[in-house]
Design an enzyme around this catalytic site. Sequence first.
Site, PDB file in Angstrom:
ATOM      1  N   ARG A 233       1.050  -1.574   0.262  1.00 29.47           N
ATOM      2  CA  ARG A 233      -0.220  -0.041   0.082  1.00 29.47           C
ATOM      3  C   ARG A 233       0.727   1.169   0.405  1.00 29.47           C
ATOM      4  O   ARG A 233       1.992   1.261   0.538  1.00 29.47           O
ATOM      5  CB  ARG A 233      -0.672  -0.137   1.383  1.00 29.47           C
ATOM      6  CG  ARG A 233      -2.044  -1.368   1.295  1.00 29.47           C
ATOM      7  CD  ARG A 233      -3.309  -0.622   0.104  1.00 29.47           C
ATOM      8  NE  ARG A 233      -4.290  -1.445   0.390  1.00 29.47           N
ATOM      9  CZ  ARG A 233      -4.593  -2.346  -0.247  1.00 29.47           C
ATOM     10  NH1 ARG A 233      -3.789  -2.560  -1.061  1.00 29.47           N
ATOM     11  NH2 ARG A 233      -5.327  -3.314  -0.296  1.00 29.47           N
ATOM     12  N   GLU A 262      -3.819   7.529  -4.680  1.00 31.48           N
ATOM     13  CA  GLU A 262      -4.021   6.967  -6.056  1.00 31.48           C
ATOM     14  C   GLU A 262      -5.288   6.955  -6.649  1.00 31.48           C
ATOM     15  O   GLU A 262      -6.397   7.608  -6.037  1.00 31.48           O
ATOM     16  CB  GLU A 262      -3.950   5.288  -6.045  1.00 31.48           C
ATOM     17  CG  GLU A 262      -2.367   4.649  -5.615  1.00 31.48           C
ATOM     18  CD  GLU A 262      -2.648   3.694  -5.336  1.00 31.48           C
ATOM     19  OE1 GLU A 262      -3.657   2.029  -5.977  1.00 31.48           O
ATOM     20  OE2 GLU A 262      -1.777   2.794  -4.511  1.00 31.48           O
ATOM     21  N   HIS A 280      -0.837   0.285 -10.173  1.00 33.07           N
ATOM     22  CA  HIS A 280      -1.317  -1.133  -8.383  1.00 33.07           C
ATOM     23  C   HIS A 280      -2.664  -1.607  -9.443  1.00 33.07           C
ATOM     24  O   HIS A 280      -3.600  -2.270  -9.679  1.00 33.07           O
ATOM     25  CB  HIS A 280      -2.741   0.045  -7.573  1.00 33.07           C
ATOM     26  CG  HIS A 280      -3.224  -0.792  -6.009  1.00 33.07           C
ATOM     27  ND1 HIS A 280      -3.336   0.524  -5.411  1.00 33.07           N
ATOM     28  CD2 HIS A 280      -2.915  -2.199  -6.604  1.00 33.07           C
ATOM     29  CE1 HIS A 280      -3.662  -1.143  -4.657  1.00 33.07           C
ATOM     30  NE2 HIS A 280      -3.512  -2.176  -5.212  1.00 33.07           N
TER      31      HIS A 280
END
Length: 314
Positions: A233, A262, A280
């Site tokens: 993360r 993000e 991601h």
Amino acid sequence: MSKPDLVSIEPLRPQSMEELARHFTIHQLTMDKSTWVDAVKPLGDRVRFVQTTGFAGCPGPVMAALPRLEIVSCMGVGVDAIDLAQARTRGIAVTNTPDVLNDDVADLGIALLLMTARHLALSDRYVRDGRWKRLGNQALATKVSGKRLGIVGMGRIGKVVARRAAAFDMKISYHARNRADVSWTHCPDLVAMAREVDFMIVIVPGGPSTRGLISAQVIEALGPKGILVNVSRGSVVDEPALVDALVSGRLGGAGLDVFADEPNVPEALLPLDNVVLAPHVGSGTQETRGAMADLVVANLLAHRDGKPLLTRVP
Ligand code: A2R
């Protein structure tokens, strides 16, 4: 018999939504988070089921607007975007999709390490934009096989990363709060490990306990030849410190699949050739996303039928 109501915060793939629609009346939220609470308020007295993703999560105010909520079924292993404290207090079950994504996330971690060390993203640009013809051979890169790798997190995914790294003859050590049931070297001191290794792959959960774990000090210890790969993360890394170290050359390189905010990636990273960026996509294959979606649906149906949940977050 009428179908129970379900709030879908972020939809699954179309075939899984069709499957859900056979069993539930779906109330689909939009991508705009600011609309969520108002959207669920009128449904509050009837919704017992929420389906979401690790990215969208289930924020506290949405949960609070659903007083009859019984289960949040999340696609993804990380549940840091779900208000777990409220879920616990209210006895709301939270399920995730562990294990089915271990291979893909581990594969991406190794791929980002290889791409960064061997300058492969740059290689691709070098050929496409004609630099090979114009300038000749690309500058030499860094060898990966046989080097020292520190893995931050030795859980389900970390163990798969270690198995892959072992096939590259790497010397493996790991940092976690507890010793894991593996033969690799446990390093309780993260800064000391960063000083000892050539590369680091980060695969711990997000959330308050790991926020900023990869601190400026850890980054400095990894040093100007070191490479950091993050497939966990964005919150786990002190992003401003990381950007600063990469720009100034105090960190050798980074392979990043996750970011603090993000889909916003720090502008300063974009021109850097020592950084490989991915949007991601750790679990982002057809096969794995399919298996994850199936698990989300299976947990919701198990709960509806009063059966044991398949993968409840403890
Ligand atoms: O610290 P431990 O002994 O609980 O070991 C866990 C480690 N970990 C931490 N290490 C250092 N400092 C912390 N504050 C800390 N919190 C957790 O991370 C364990 O070795 C590992 C987590 O393993 P699992 O729970 O099996 O997670 P998994 O499935 O490997 O996935 C990791 C994360 C997900 O939460 C997503 O955010 C991402 O990968 O896709």
